[in-house]
Design an enzyme around this catalytic site. Structure first.
Site, PDB file in Angstrom:
ATOM      1  N   LYS A 124      21.113 -19.797   5.638  1.00 46.39           N
ATOM      2  CA  LYS A 124      20.582 -21.146   5.830  1.00 46.39           C
ATOM      3  C   LYS A 124      21.484 -22.108   5.099  1.00 46.39           C
ATOM      4  CE  LYS A 124      17.030 -21.743   8.394  1.00 46.39           C
ATOM      5  NZ  LYS A 124      17.495 -22.022   9.728  1.00 46.39           N
TER       6      LYS A 124
ATOM      7  N   GLU B 177      24.777 -12.602  10.540  1.00 46.93           N
ATOM      8  CA  GLU B 177      23.564 -12.507   9.722  1.00 46.93           C
ATOM      9  C   GLU B 177      22.828 -11.186   9.906  1.00 46.93           C
ATOM     10  OE1 GLU B 177      19.439 -14.970   8.756  1.00 46.93           O
ATOM     11  OE2 GLU B 177      21.033 -15.906   9.936  1.00 46.93           O
TER      12      GLU B 177
END
Length: 411
Positions: A225, A209
């Site tokens: 997410k 990420e």
């Protein structure tokens, strides 16, 4: 004020492994020159102090929109860039938020930057024996599930919209962890795979990420997410989940707001929404958010705007940090922070999820997930376990051959 600057060992011994986020041209050629350290409780603004240190060492952190000539090769002995690590605690300080429980790895600084110069290409030293003991969790499954339920109740009262809840585990080890750390850094899908070490400690990340990237006049974040097993059914379930999509969009909105807080940025746009990517045995949903970056924006402003990352805090961010500090029994330490590279023409910091720390006696891992009103407590506990499983397995790996250098020389 550069009182935190100290000398770093400049022997020809190569680093543990690749520096997270470093360009391919720097790998195996970066040799440490100087380091900056800031610990929780130290005086001063850590964002400004580390920016001053890096600027003093010739990196263009005062004007991040500026890009130098990329065609100019960096010769041996010239500063090629710096590794930068910011802990979750330091990020909370930068944001003006509540700081959580003390770190379980207090020997690791909360802000650490190392300036590198190019030198001869080196090879990692041959590792020795490594043995990992049993894991000890910071909370039981029932305690973790109870924390999830408390967040759901806080959401019901209107205190928060979403909170990321994280657990910690540690295991004793003996021997040389360097090969185990490189295995972690080499996990599939590790966009920021790499290792950063200091005196008696090291951090290895397999993070997929992007917390923040600055390149060619744009600032970019890629929040993740939503998680499911990397099967065909798991992918379909993730794409069809209204709960996961709502949680994801909430964090995208938070990240848009974080970038919009930067002075002089152009319109913030969502370039990609809810794209499904693979990390090890998991599908994860990722979006891309970006804005034009004015040349007057500096590193300190950037860190204050994006740290700690919205996908590992929640919304609203400051209220979520209060919840996190009240709920989590162990500090987040090196996890849920930032780790990456600052060069002459770009900045690229990953979020320290899927990350392990070693401190000379124990290995430490963290994992969690975002909690919304629709979260199932047991499912959240299982999701956190699924996220940490590949990191734990990589630490075990195959045992290297005997004949080790001692641990302190490896660290």
């Amino acid at each position: 004020m550069l009182h935190a600057e100290t000398a770093v060992d400049h022997s020809p011994r190569p680093p543990f492994g690749p520096a997270p986020g470093a360009p391919a041209a720097c790998q195996a050629r970066h040799h440490p020159l100087r380091a900056f350290r800031w610990h929780r409780g130290d005086p001063g603004d850590p964002a400004e102090l580390v920016a001053a240190f890096l600027a003093h060492n010739g990196l263009p952190v005062r004007n991040l929109g500026r890009t130098d000539d990329k065609t100019n090769p960096i010769g041996d002995g010239a500063v090629c860039g710096a590794a930068l690590y910011v802990s979750a605690d330091a990020g909370s300080v930068m944001a003006g938020g509540t700081v959580g429980a003390p770190s379980p790895v207090p020997g690791i600084p909360d802000v650490y930057a190392v300036v590198y110069a190019h030198g001869p290409i080196g090879e990692p030293p041959s590792p020795g024996r490594f043995a990992l003991g049993p894991w000890r969790e910071s909370w039981t499954r029932d305690q973790h599930a109870a924390a999830v339920q408390q967040v759901r109740e806080s959401i019901g009262r209107g205190d928060v919209y979403q909170v990321n809840v994280v657990g910690h585990a540690c295991a004793p080890y003996t021997g040389d962890p360097s090969a185990a750390l490189r295995r972690v850094a080499g996990l599939p899908g590790a966009r920021y795979g790499g290792v950063l070490g200091g005196d008696g400690w090291a951090i290895a990340t397999a993070s997929p990420e992007t917390l923040v990237e600055v390149r060619d006049g744009r600032v970019i974040t890629r929040p993740i997410k939503g998680t499911r097993p990397a099967t065909a059914d798991g992918r379909r379930e993730l794409l069809a989940s209204a709960k996961e999509r709502a949680e994801h969009v909430m964090i995208v909105d938070l990240e848009r707001n974080d970038l919009a807080r930067l002075p002089g940025t152009g319109p913030v746009r969502v370039d990609e929404l809810f794209a499904v990517r693979r990390w090890c045995g998991l599908w994860q949903a990722e979006s891309v958010v970006s804005a034009h970056l004015d040349h007057d924006v500096g590193l300190a402003d950037l860190l204050r705007a994006v740290c700690p990352g919205g996908s590992v805090t929640g919304a609203p961010k400051l209220a979520a940090l209060q919840q996190i500090a009240a709920l989590e029994p162990a500090g987040r330490g090196v996890s849920m922070g930032a780790l990456g590279w600052i060069g002459h023409d770009h900045l690229d910091l990953g979020l320290t999820i899927r990350t392990v720390a070693v401190d000379g006696a124990r290995a430490h891992v963290w994992a969690g997930g975002g909690i919304t009103a629709d979260s199932d407590p047991i499912a959240e506990v299982d999701e956190a376990a699924a996220k940490s499983a590949p990191v734990r397995a990589a630490l075990l790996g195959s045992r290297p051959v005997a004949g080790a250098q001692p641990l302190d020389s490896a660290l």
